[in-house]
Design a protein around this motif. Structure first.
Motif, mmCIF file in Angstrom:
data_model
loop_
_atom_site.group_PDB
_atom_site.id
_atom_site.type_symbol
_atom_site.label_atom_id
_atom_site.label_comp_id
_atom_site.label_asym_id
_atom_site.label_seq_id
_atom_site.Cartn_x
_atom_site.Cartn_y
_atom_site.Cartn_z
ATOM 1 N N CYS A 124 0.688 -1.088 0.074
ATOM 2 C CA CYS A 124 -0.015 0.066 0.000
ATOM 3 C C CYS A 124 0.822 1.071 -0.013
ATOM 4 C CB CYS A 124 -0.895 -0.108 1.078
ATOM 5 S SG CYS A 124 -2.260 -1.100 1.128
ATOM 6 N N CYS A 125 0.458 2.225 -0.952
ATOM 7 C CA CYS A 125 1.211 3.564 -1.081
ATOM 8 C C CYS A 125 1.083 4.051 0.181
ATOM 9 C CB CYS A 125 0.860 4.378 -2.023
ATOM 10 S SG CYS A 125 1.324 5.749 -2.181
ATOM 11 N N ASN A 126 2.565 4.708 0.778
ATOM 12 C CA ASN A 126 2.442 5.441 1.777
ATOM 13 C C ASN A 126 1.953 6.824 1.898
ATOM 14 O OD1 ASN A 126 4.047 3.876 3.519
ATOM 15 N ND2 ASN A 126 6.061 4.173 2.369
ATOM 16 N N LEU A 127 1.324 7.150 0.724
ATOM 17 C CA LEU A 127 0.840 8.440 0.682
ATOM 18 C C LEU A 127 -0.624 8.415 0.213
ATOM 19 C CD1 LEU A 127 3.400 10.890 -1.032
ATOM 20 C CD2 LEU A 127 2.319 10.888 1.348
ATOM 21 N N CYS A 128 -1.070 7.749 -0.749
ATOM 22 C CA CYS A 128 -2.565 7.464 -1.066
ATOM 23 C C CYS A 128 -3.007 6.177 -0.092
ATOM 24 C CB CYS A 128 -2.580 7.448 -2.375
ATOM 25 S SG CYS A 128 -2.042 6.088 -3.392
ATOM 26 N N GLY A 129 -2.502 5.406 -0.105
ATOM 27 C CA GLY A 129 -2.782 4.387 0.669
ATOM 28 C C GLY A 129 -3.609 3.184 -0.456
ATOM 29 N N ILE A 178 6.476 4.906 -2.313
ATOM 30 C CA ILE A 178 5.155 5.504 -2.694
ATOM 31 C C ILE A 178 4.727 5.253 -4.468
ATOM 32 C CG2 ILE A 178 5.453 7.529 -1.279
ATOM 33 C CD1 ILE A 178 6.054 9.456 -3.638
ATOM 34 N N CYS A 179 3.525 5.267 -4.604
ATOM 35 C CA CYS A 179 3.172 4.802 -5.904
ATOM 36 C C CYS A 179 3.335 5.804 -6.986
ATOM 37 C CB CYS A 179 1.587 4.602 -6.103
ATOM 38 S SG CYS A 179 0.639 6.107 -6.060
ATOM 39 N N ARG A 180 3.630 5.683 -8.178
ATOM 40 C CA ARG A 180 3.823 6.411 -9.379
ATOM 41 C C ARG A 180 3.059 7.770 -9.406
ATOM 42 N NH1 ARG A 180 4.952 1.613 -12.278
ATOM 43 N NH2 ARG A 180 3.158 1.868 -13.484
ATOM 44 N N ALA A 181 1.652 7.636 -9.205
ATOM 45 C CA ALA A 181 0.815 8.883 -8.850
ATOM 46 C C ALA A 181 1.233 9.665 -8.042
ATOM 47 C CB ALA A 181 -0.695 8.387 -8.795
ATOM 48 N N CYS A 182 1.666 9.162 -6.688
ATOM 49 C CA CYS A 182 1.912 10.311 -5.700
ATOM 50 C C CYS A 182 3.456 10.772 -6.013
ATOM 51 C CB CYS A 182 1.999 9.509 -4.589
ATOM 52 S SG CYS A 182 0.375 8.970 -3.882
ATOM 53 N N ALA A 183 4.109 10.130 -6.914
ATOM 54 C CA ALA A 183 5.449 10.402 -7.221
ATOM 55 C C ALA A 183 5.483 11.427 -8.339
ATOM 56 C CB ALA A 183 6.406 9.322 -7.588
HETATM 57 ZN ZN ZN Z 1 -0.045 6.807 -3.957
#
Ligand code: ZN
Ligand code: ZN
Length: 251
Positions: A161-166, A176-181
């Motif tokens: 699970c992404c540390n930012l968006c979950g 973190i996921c590519r979207a949050c990156a």
């Molecule tokens: Zn994310």
């Protein structure tokens, strides 16, 4: 003149319902896919590459079992109106492309393909009719051997699970996921997305030596390679003992 299991008219109506309108690119694409299919040996498990995003991928999806979603159709945008079907294991296949010389014999097709006149001046009916009449004649076909990195099983790594968006994402992408990156296609109002209000207790980071008797935020696992693996603290209460002594000062 037929395309796969369809007559030309049937095919155009399938195109209309799938693609939204009878795009000439899909009419041409139908013949191209049909041509490629006719050269594939029976019983071969094949995959497809489209060299353009325009229209052609939909012809492949309508007429073969290869789709973007099932991973058997790759779009490698080279800007050429061409496709190939190839043996999934050996990479041997056929490539079908637009033969620029042959197109010259069909003025409406030529005008469309080379954008020789504005769209509103195109005679759509005539164009579709010329594509039908020309049939497979507008295209060239050649044998190809697909690069080995496109073949074989695609490995899928672990999901976390992404540390930012979950949201779940492949952890090979990083913390973190590519979207949050930064790869998100959406406009993010302010930095709201990244500063989601945290509704837990106010937390402070503390050096390990100052934590004796306090409660840790989460469970911790202690691993002594080859010896043991288990919960490091009971009820997360930090105790003076094994871990503190064995942990470097600055932890
Ligand atoms: Zn994310
Ligand atoms: Zn070229």
């Amino acid at each position: 003149m037929s395309i796969g299991q369809y007559s030309y008219e049937e095919y155009l109506s399938v195109v209309r319902s799938f693609h939204g309108y009878t795009a000439p690119g899909l009419a041409a694409g139908g013949f191209m896919v049909d041509l490629a299919l006719s050269r594939m040996p029976d019983g071969v498990l094949f995959e497809a590459v489209c060299e353009t995003r325009n229209c052609l991928p939909d012809a492949v999806q309508l007429l073969t079992p290869c789709t973007v979603g099932n991973g058997r159709l790759k779009i490698i945008n080279l800007g050429r109106f061409a496709l190939s079907l190839y043996d999934k294991h050996s990479g041997e296949g056929v490539r079908v492309y637009v033969d620029a010389q042959k197109v010259r014999a069909w003025p409406e097709v030529e005008a469309w393909l080379f954008k020789l006149k504005p769209k509103r001046e195109q005679d759509c009916q005539l164009l579709l009719e010329q594509i039908r009449q020309a049939g497979p004649e507008l295209y060239g076909i050649e044998t190809v051997l697909v690069q080995p990195q496109l073949l074989g099983k695609r490995r899928r790594g672990a999901i976390g699970c992404c540390n930012l968006c979950g949201e779940p994402y492949p952890i090979d992408d990083g913390a973190i996921c590519r979207a949050c990156a930064g790869k998100t296609p959406y406009l993010v109002p302010g930095a709201e997305h990244f500063e989601r209000p945290f509704d837990g207790p106010a937390l402070d980071a503390a050096p390990l030596r100052d934590t004796v008797g306090k409660t840790a935020l989460h469970d911790m696992t202690m691993i002594v390679p080859g010896k043991s693996k288990g919960a490091a603290f009971v009820n997360r209460v930090m105790k003076k003992g094994s871990l503190l002594e064995e942990t470097p000062e600055n932890c």
